[in-house]
Design a protein around this motif. Structure first.
Motif, short mmCIF file in Angstrom:
data_model
loop_
_atom_site.label_atom_id
_atom_site.label_comp_id
_atom_site.label_asym_id
_atom_site.label_seq_id
_atom_site.Cartn_x
_atom_site.Cartn_y
_atom_site.Cartn_z
N MET A 12 16.98 20.38 -20.06
CA MET A 12 16.27 19.46 -19.17
C MET A 12 17.04 19.24 -17.86
O MET A 12 16.44 19.12 -16.79
N ALA A 13 18.36 19.20 -17.96
CA ALA A 13 19.16 19.05 -16.74
C ALA A 13 18.94 20.23 -15.80
O ALA A 13 18.80 20.06 -14.58
N VAL A 14 18.92 21.44 -16.37
CA VAL A 14 18.68 22.65 -15.57
C VAL A 14 17.27 22.63 -14.99
O VAL A 14 17.05 22.96 -13.82
N LYS A 15 16.31 22.22 -15.80
CA LYS A 15 14.92 22.14 -15.33
C LYS A 15 14.80 21.23 -14.10
O LYS A 15 13.99 21.47 -13.21
N HIS A 16 15.65 20.19 -14.05
CA HIS A 16 15.62 19.24 -12.94
C HIS A 16 16.62 19.59 -11.85
O HIS A 16 16.94 18.74 -11.02
N GLY A 17 17.09 20.83 -11.85
CA GLY A 17 17.84 21.31 -10.69
C GLY A 17 19.33 21.48 -10.87
O GLY A 17 20.01 21.97 -9.97
N MET A 18 19.88 21.07 -12.02
CA MET A 18 21.32 21.25 -12.21
C MET A 18 21.64 22.74 -12.32
O MET A 18 20.92 23.51 -12.98
N ASP A 19 22.69 23.17 -11.66
CA ASP A 19 23.11 24.56 -11.75
C ASP A 19 23.37 24.93 -13.21
O ASP A 19 24.01 24.18 -13.94
N GLU A 20 22.86 26.09 -13.64
CA GLU A 20 22.94 26.44 -15.06
C GLU A 20 24.38 26.56 -15.54
O GLU A 20 24.71 26.15 -16.66
N GLN A 21 25.24 27.11 -14.71
CA GLN A 21 26.65 27.23 -15.10
C GLN A 21 27.27 25.85 -15.31
O GLN A 21 28.01 25.63 -16.28
N LYS A 22 26.95 24.92 -14.43
CA LYS A 22 27.50 23.57 -14.57
C LYS A 22 26.93 22.87 -15.81
O LYS A 22 27.63 22.07 -16.45
N ALA A 23 25.67 23.16 -16.14
CA ALA A 23 25.09 22.60 -17.36
C ALA A 23 25.78 23.15 -18.60
O ALA A 23 26.06 22.41 -19.55
N LEU A 24 26.07 24.46 -18.59
CA LEU A 24 26.83 25.06 -19.70
C LEU A 24 28.20 24.40 -19.82
O LEU A 24 28.67 24.09 -20.93
N GLU A 25 28.85 24.19 -18.68
CA GLU A 25 30.15 23.53 -18.69
C GLU A 25 30.04 22.11 -19.23
O GLU A 25 30.94 21.62 -19.93
N GLY A 26 28.91 21.46 -18.95
CA GLY A 26 28.71 20.08 -19.38
C GLY A 26 28.62 19.90 -20.87
O GLY A 26 28.77 18.77 -21.37
N ILE A 27 28.37 20.98 -21.61
CA ILE A 27 28.33 20.90 -23.07
C ILE A 27 29.43 21.75 -23.70
O ILE A 27 29.44 21.94 -24.92
N THR A 28 30.36 22.24 -22.86
CA THR A 28 31.50 23.00 -23.39
C THR A 28 32.79 22.54 -22.70
O THR A 28 33.34 21.51 -23.05
N ILE A 29 33.25 23.29 -21.72
CA ILE A 29 34.59 23.08 -21.18
C ILE A 29 34.71 21.78 -20.38
O ILE A 29 35.74 21.09 -20.46
N ALA A 30 33.69 21.40 -19.60
CA ALA A 30 33.77 20.14 -18.86
C ALA A 30 33.79 18.95 -19.82
O ALA A 30 34.53 17.98 -19.61
N ALA A 31 32.99 19.03 -20.88
CA ALA A 31 32.99 17.98 -21.89
C ALA A 31 34.37 17.84 -22.52
O ALA A 31 34.89 16.74 -22.74
N ALA A 32 34.99 18.99 -22.84
CA ALA A 32 36.33 18.97 -23.44
C ALA A 32 37.37 18.43 -22.46
O ALA A 32 38.23 17.62 -22.83
N LYS A 33 37.30 18.87 -21.21
CA LYS A 33 38.27 18.39 -20.21
C LYS A 33 38.10 16.90 -19.95
O LYS A 33 39.09 16.18 -19.79
N ASN A 34 36.86 16.44 -19.87
CA ASN A 34 36.62 15.02 -19.61
C ASN A 34 37.20 14.13 -20.71
O ASN A 34 37.49 12.96 -20.49
N CYS A 35 37.35 14.72 -21.92
CA CYS A 35 37.90 13.97 -23.06
C CYS A 35 39.34 14.36 -23.36
O CYS A 35 39.90 13.92 -24.37
N PHE A 36 39.92 15.22 -22.50
CA PHE A 36 41.33 15.61 -22.62
C PHE A 36 41.63 16.30 -23.96
O PHE A 36 42.70 16.09 -24.54
N ILE A 37 40.70 17.14 -24.40
CA ILE A 37 40.90 17.92 -25.63
C ILE A 37 40.70 19.41 -25.36
O ILE A 37 40.51 20.20 -26.28
N ASP A 38 40.74 19.81 -24.08
CA ASP A 38 40.48 21.20 -23.73
C ASP A 38 41.62 22.14 -24.10
O ASP A 38 41.48 23.35 -23.94
N ASP A 39 42.74 21.61 -24.59
CA ASP A 39 43.79 22.48 -25.11
C ASP A 39 43.40 23.09 -26.44
O ASP A 39 43.98 24.10 -26.86
#
Length: 384
Positions: free
Chosen positions: A319-346
């Motif tokens: 839905m985020a992509v449908k409303h204009g969010m860049d697809e790569q950033k949406a993928l990051e939002g449920i993978t690496i960005a989510a992990a980094k935002n919670c400081f568990i990306d190690d």
């Protein structure tokens, strides 16, 4: 046991992608690349499918508000006391909650789960894997964060009890008092540890002791803030006490986008696939995902399960992509960005050698509506 997935479209989320690649792993990732003549105990042909890191929900309450149970499984809000930093999510998480099974079915391998928003200070979040029969074996990081809540929820809970706080001023005053006491407690304890002969050891205080990782900036504070003024209050309290802050929900993010861009704080955005059930949600829109991420703000897409059930995390990204969010950033939002935002990306969030072998295999990218998760691995074990 070593497993090799070959011929997949590997999306590492750390920069390297492989059209017909392979990934070798046991409990950790051992190899990623194009050389598929690796020795393995099990070989899986993923031809035509996408191989991604297991998905990460950066803010939810899985295992704490149990599915189909009611009061007996409702363990997310200890609303008998507005200030409860000493409460730990791991003491309430039920690994047999149906939410974990639904997470695995959707390719979600990690959740950051914790107390709800009844209290100004709710307690400690934990980052856990979505597979296991005992929470102690599922932990990635505990505590992973402390939970603060601003705005409507604490007000409504305690006004019904005819007890403080009943205003935003009251909520912030209680949080500020706790932080001042926690900082003083830390300073006295540090002085004692430095010179026990000249300084007295402070009397143990369980609440203040639980706050030490916060005032020492070892863990962030996840601050529940929907309305624009509450978002600014969250930023203010972080600056005032020099603590690490992440903005949770951020429904009015568009209204203060310039502020969020300036401050550069991580944002956990959602739940958005839901009704506008209270006044703080009147501006709820999926457009916010594009508007914030286009400014370079690190946006994690969240379900806030059970507000949106955990199995619909990929749909939120769709839905985020449908409303204009860049697809790569949406993928990051449920993978690496989510992990980094919670400081568990190690440990999680991307496919890299040495990281946990948390892997999801999809028929399509999970940011696309027709995507289906066909295999999920947690610590190298197939759980779907």
């Amino acid at each position: 046991m070593k497993t090799l997935i070959k011929n997949g479209k590997i999306i590492t989320m750390s920069g390297g992608n492989y059209e017909n690649g392979c990934i070798l792993f046991n409990d950790k990732i051992l190899y990623i690349g194009n050389e598929c003549d690796q020795t393995a105990d099990r070989v899986i042909d993923a031809k035509g499918k996408y191989v991604l890191p297991g998905l990460v929900d950066a803010h939810c309450h899985v295992g704490m508000f149990e599915d189909s149970v009611g009061f007996e499984g409702d363990d997310g809000n200890e609303d008998s006391d507005p200030i409860t930093p000493h409460l730990r999510a791991i003491d309430a998480i039920n690994p047999f909650d149906r939410g974990f099974e639904e997470a695995r079915g959707a390719g979600v391998t990690t959740v950051v789960t914790g107390p709800g928003s009844a209290n100004p200070v709710g307690g400690q979040f934990a980052a856990v894997k979505c597979g296991g029969i005992c929470v102690d074996d599922m932990i990635i990081k505990s505590p992973a964060a402390m939970k603060f809540a601003l705005g409507e929820n604490p007000k409504s809970v305690y006004s019904e009890k005819e007890s403080a706080p009943v205003t935003r001023m009251g909520t912030m005053a209680m949080i500020r008092e706790l932080l001042i006491k926690s900082r003083d407690y830390m300073e006295k304890l540090d002085a004692y540890m430095t010179d026990s002969e000249e300084n007295e050891k402070p009397e143990f205080d369980m609440k203040l002791d639980a706050m030490l990782p916060v005032v020492r900036k070892e863990i962030p504070v996840k601050i529940h803030a929907h309305r624009a003024d509450d978002i600014c209050s969250a930023i203010r309290i972080g600056k005032e006490f020099d603590i690490r802050v992440t903005i949770e929900h951020c429904s009015d993010g568009d209204a203060v986008a310039l502020i969020l861009e300036r401050e550069g704080l991580p944002v956990m955005l959602g739940p958005t696939l839901s009704d506008r059930s209270k006044i703080e949600l009147k501006n709820l829109t999926f457009d916010t995902y594009k508007n914030l991420s286009d400014r370079g703000i690190s946006v994690a897409i969240i379900t806030d399960h059970p507000e949106i059930t955990i199995g619909n995390l990929p749909l939120c990204a769709v839905m985020a992509v449908k409303h204009g969010m860049d697809e790569q950033k949406a993928l990051e939002g449920i993978t690496i960005a989510a992990a980094k935002n919670c400081f568990i990306d190690d440990r999680v969030g991307s496919l890299d050698i040495g990281k946990d072998a948390d892997i999801a295999v999809f028929t399509e990218l999970p940011t696309r509506f027709d995507a289906e998760c066909v295999m999920t691995f947690i610590d190298g074990e197939q759980v779907k």
